[in-house]
Design a protein around this motif. Sequence first.
Motif, PDB file in Angstrom:
ATOM      1  N   MET A   1       0.851  -1.172   0.000  1.00 39.07           N
ATOM      2  CA  MET A   1       0.000   0.000   0.000  1.00 39.07           C
ATOM      3  C   MET A   1       0.898   1.236   0.000  1.00 39.07           C
ATOM      4  O   MET A   1       1.872   1.308   0.740  1.00 39.07           O
ATOM      5  CB  MET A   1      -0.899  -0.008   1.242  1.00 39.07           C
ATOM      6  N   SER A   2       0.540   2.179  -0.806  1.00 42.43           N
ATOM      7  CA  SER A   2       1.337   3.397  -0.875  1.00 42.43           C
ATOM      8  C   SER A   2       1.022   4.296   0.324  1.00 42.43           C
ATOM      9  O   SER A   2      -0.088   4.250   0.870  1.00 42.43           O
ATOM     10  CB  SER A   2       1.046   4.146  -2.172  1.00 42.43           C
ATOM     11  N   PRO A   3       1.995   5.118   0.703  1.00 46.04           N
ATOM     12  CA  PRO A   3       1.729   6.067   1.798  1.00 46.04           C
ATOM     13  C   PRO A   3       0.586   7.018   1.438  1.00 46.04           C
ATOM     14  O   PRO A   3      -0.196   7.413   2.303  1.00 46.04           O
ATOM     15  CB  PRO A   3       3.041   6.832   1.946  1.00 46.04           C
ATOM     16  N   TYR A   4       0.470   7.359   0.155  1.00 45.74           N
ATOM     17  CA  TYR A   4      -0.618   8.235  -0.274  1.00 45.74           C
ATOM     18  C   TYR A   4      -1.969   7.570  -0.011  1.00 45.74           C
ATOM     19  O   TYR A   4      -2.882   8.191   0.517  1.00 45.74           O
ATOM     20  CB  TYR A   4      -0.482   8.568  -1.761  1.00 45.74           C
ATOM     21  N   GLN A   5      -2.086   6.297  -0.358  1.00 46.90           N
ATOM     22  CA  GLN A   5      -3.346   5.584  -0.146  1.00 46.90           C
ATOM     23  C   GLN A   5      -3.674   5.536   1.347  1.00 46.90           C
ATOM     24  O   GLN A   5      -4.827   5.739   1.738  1.00 46.90           O
ATOM     25  CB  GLN A   5      -3.279   4.167  -0.712  1.00 46.90           C
ATOM     26  N   GLN A   6      -2.687   5.282   2.177  1.00 46.20           N
ATOM     27  CA  GLN A   6      -2.925   5.234   3.619  1.00 46.20           C
ATOM     28  C   GLN A   6      -3.378   6.590   4.136  1.00 46.20           C
ATOM     29  O   GLN A   6      -4.267   6.670   4.992  1.00 46.20           O
ATOM     30  CB  GLN A   6      -1.673   4.775   4.364  1.00 46.20           C
ATOM     31  N   GLN A   7      -2.808   7.669   3.604  1.00 45.55           N
ATOM     32  CA  GLN A   7      -3.221   9.011   4.016  1.00 45.55           C
ATOM     33  C   GLN A   7      -4.670   9.284   3.616  1.00 45.55           C
ATOM     34  O   GLN A   7      -5.433   9.879   4.383  1.00 45.55           O
ATOM     35  CB  GLN A   7      -2.306  10.068   3.404  1.00 45.55           C
ATOM     36  N   VAL A   8      -5.052   8.845   2.425  1.00 45.96           N
ATOM     37  CA  VAL A   8      -6.430   9.027   1.971  1.00 45.96           C
ATOM     38  C   VAL A   8      -7.382   8.248   2.881  1.00 45.96           C
ATOM     39  O   VAL A   8      -8.418   8.774   3.315  1.00 45.96           O
ATOM     40  CB  VAL A   8      -6.597   8.584   0.499  1.00 45.96           C
ATOM     41  N   ILE A   9      -7.027   7.011   3.188  1.00 46.60           N
ATOM     42  CA  ILE A   9      -7.868   6.187   4.061  1.00 46.60           C
ATOM     43  C   ILE A   9      -7.973   6.812   5.444  1.00 46.60           C
ATOM     44  O   ILE A   9      -9.072   6.943   6.000  1.00 46.60           O
ATOM     45  CB  ILE A   9      -7.324   4.746   4.132  1.00 46.60           C
TER      46      ILE A   9
ATOM     47  N   ALA B   1     -16.746   0.154   8.516  1.00 44.47           N
ATOM     48  CA  ALA B   1     -16.048  -1.021   7.999  1.00 44.47           C
ATOM     49  C   ALA B   1     -16.247  -1.146   6.489  1.00 44.47           C
ATOM     50  O   ALA B   1     -15.303  -1.456   5.750  1.00 44.47           O
ATOM     51  CB  ALA B   1     -16.531  -2.284   8.705  1.00 44.47           C
ATOM     52  N   ALA B   2     -17.463  -0.886   6.024  1.00 44.25           N
ATOM     53  CA  ALA B   2     -17.733  -0.951   4.580  1.00 44.25           C
ATOM     54  C   ALA B   2     -16.970   0.134   3.838  1.00 44.25           C
ATOM     55  O   ALA B   2     -16.436  -0.110   2.747  1.00 44.25           O
ATOM     56  CB  ALA B   2     -19.230  -0.824   4.319  1.00 44.25           C
ATOM     57  N   LEU B   3     -16.899   1.316   4.414  1.00 42.63           N
ATOM     58  CA  LEU B   3     -16.145   2.411   3.803  1.00 42.63           C
ATOM     59  C   LEU B   3     -14.669   2.053   3.689  1.00 42.63           C
ATOM     60  O   LEU B   3     -14.050   2.213   2.632  1.00 42.63           O
ATOM     61  CB  LEU B   3     -16.321   3.695   4.624  1.00 42.63           C
ATOM     62  N   GLN B   4     -14.096   1.538   4.772  1.00 39.29           N
ATOM     63  CA  GLN B   4     -12.691   1.157   4.771  1.00 39.29           C
ATOM     64  C   GLN B   4     -12.436   0.036   3.765  1.00 39.29           C
ATOM     65  O   GLN B   4     -11.461   0.074   3.009  1.00 39.29           O
ATOM     66  CB  GLN B   4     -12.247   0.731   6.167  1.00 39.29           C
ATOM     67  N   ALA B   5     -13.309  -0.950   3.731  1.00 40.38           N
ATOM     68  CA  ALA B   5     -13.149  -2.049   2.775  1.00 40.38           C
ATOM     69  C   ALA B   5     -13.216  -1.544   1.335  1.00 40.38           C
ATOM     70  O   ALA B   5     -12.444  -1.976   0.475  1.00 40.38           O
ATOM     71  CB  ALA B   5     -14.217  -3.114   3.013  1.00 40.38           C
ATOM     72  N   GLY B   6     -14.127  -0.624   1.079  1.00 40.24           N
ATOM     73  CA  GLY B   6     -14.239  -0.054  -0.264  1.00 40.24           C
ATOM     74  C   GLY B   6     -12.994   0.703  -0.673  1.00 40.24           C
ATOM     75  O   GLY B   6     -12.539   0.596  -1.821  1.00 40.24           O
ATOM     76  N   LEU B   7     -12.433   1.462   0.255  1.00 40.10           N
ATOM     77  CA  LEU B   7     -11.206   2.208  -0.049  1.00 40.10           C
ATOM     78  C   LEU B   7     -10.037   1.255  -0.315  1.00 40.10           C
ATOM     79  O   LEU B   7      -9.241   1.474  -1.239  1.00 40.10           O
ATOM     80  CB  LEU B   7     -10.865   3.160   1.101  1.00 40.10           C
ATOM     81  N   LEU B   8      -9.941   0.203   0.469  1.00 38.53           N
ATOM     82  CA  LEU B   8      -8.881  -0.785   0.256  1.00 38.53           C
ATOM     83  C   LEU B   8      -9.069  -1.512  -1.075  1.00 38.53           C
ATOM     84  O   LEU B   8      -8.103  -1.779  -1.797  1.00 38.53           O
ATOM     85  CB  LEU B   8      -8.834  -1.780   1.420  1.00 38.53           C
ATOM     86  N   GLN B   9     -10.311  -1.832  -1.414  1.00 38.15           N
ATOM     87  CA  GLN B   9     -10.604  -2.495  -2.681  1.00 38.15           C
ATOM     88  C   GLN B   9     -10.234  -1.598  -3.859  1.00 38.15           C
ATOM     89  O   GLN B   9      -9.667  -2.070  -4.848  1.00 38.15           O
ATOM     90  CB  GLN B   9     -12.082  -2.888  -2.764  1.00 38.15           C
ATOM     91  N   GLN B  10     -10.532  -0.318  -3.748  1.00 38.52           N
ATOM     92  CA  GLN B  10     -10.154   0.618  -4.810  1.00 38.52           C
ATOM     93  C   GLN B  10      -8.645   0.640  -5.003  1.00 38.52           C
ATOM     94  O   GLN B  10      -8.153   0.657  -6.135  1.00 38.52           O
ATOM     95  CB  GLN B  10     -10.644   2.030  -4.492  1.00 38.52           C
ATOM     96  N   GLY B  11      -7.917   0.659  -3.905  1.00 34.21           N
ATOM     97  CA  GLY B  11      -6.453   0.659  -3.987  1.00 34.21           C
ATOM     98  C   GLY B  11      -5.927  -0.614  -4.621  1.00 34.21           C
ATOM     99  O   GLY B  11      -5.015  -0.579  -5.451  1.00 34.21           O
ATOM    100  N   PHE B  12      -6.516  -1.741  -4.257  1.00 34.69           N
ATOM    101  CA  PHE B  12      -6.085  -3.014  -4.829  1.00 34.69           C
ATOM    102  C   PHE B  12      -6.384  -3.061  -6.318  1.00 34.69           C
ATOM    103  O   PHE B  12      -5.544  -3.485  -7.125  1.00 34.69           O
ATOM    104  CB  PHE B  12      -6.766  -4.182  -4.117  1.00 34.69           C
ATOM    105  N   ALA B  13      -7.585  -2.636  -6.698  1.00 36.13           N
ATOM    106  CA  ALA B  13      -7.968  -2.655  -8.114  1.00 36.13           C
ATOM    107  C   ALA B  13      -7.054  -1.741  -8.927  1.00 36.13           C
ATOM    108  O   ALA B  13      -6.638  -2.097 -10.040  1.00 36.13           O
ATOM    109  CB  ALA B  13      -9.435  -2.232  -8.270  1.00 36.13           C
ATOM    110  N   ASP B  14      -6.715  -0.595  -8.374  1.00 33.29           N
ATOM    111  CA  ASP B  14      -5.814   0.326  -9.069  1.00 33.29           C
ATOM    112  C   ASP B  14      -4.435  -0.298  -9.230  1.00 33.29           C
ATOM    113  O   ASP B  14      -3.831  -0.227 -10.307  1.00 33.29           O
ATOM    114  CB  ASP B  14      -5.717   1.646  -8.296  1.00 33.29           C
ATOM    115  N   ALA B  15      -3.937  -0.919  -8.180  1.00 30.35           N
ATOM    116  CA  ALA B  15      -2.618  -1.558  -8.250  1.00 30.35           C
ATOM    117  C   ALA B  15      -2.617  -2.701  -9.261  1.00 30.35           C
ATOM    118  O   ALA B  15      -1.665  -2.865 -10.035  1.00 30.35           O
ATOM    119  CB  ALA B  15      -2.201  -2.070  -6.871  1.00 30.35           C
ATOM    120  N   ALA B  16      -3.679  -3.498  -9.279  1.00 31.16           N
ATOM    121  CA  ALA B  16      -3.766  -4.609 -10.227  1.00 31.16           C
ATOM    122  C   ALA B  16      -3.799  -4.091 -11.663  1.00 31.16           C
ATOM    123  O   ALA B  16      -3.141  -4.646 -12.552  1.00 31.16           O
ATOM    124  CB  ALA B  16      -5.002  -5.460  -9.934  1.00 31.16           C
TER     125      ALA B  16
END
Length: 92
Positions: free
Chosen positions: A1-9, A58-73
């Motif tokens: 996970m990028s530091p930017y993504q963690q800051q957004v989350i 929890a749903a919000l956090q999961a959605g943000l993590l999913q977005q990050g994963f999809a972007d990385a993929a």
Amino acid sequence: MSPYQQQVIDTTLAEFDRQRAIQEQNIKSQQAGLGALGSGRAGVQLAEFGAGSDRERAALQAGLLQQGFADAAARRQQDLANQINLAGQQLQ
């Protein structure tokens, strides 16, 4: 996970928590105005609000993590396609 993504989350969840605290205070103020603060119904209302809010967070956090994963993929897939194209060009 990028530091930017963690800051957004972190920023998004902090704002969610701030809004939750405001809503909880509004519920308590309404209960106090009705003279129900501290009653059983007031406790149930706050508990239900808290449980629902926890699910939403929890749903919000999961959605943000999913977005990050999809972007990385997607970026990795594009990187592989670029490498294949480059290899093909080098063969020519």
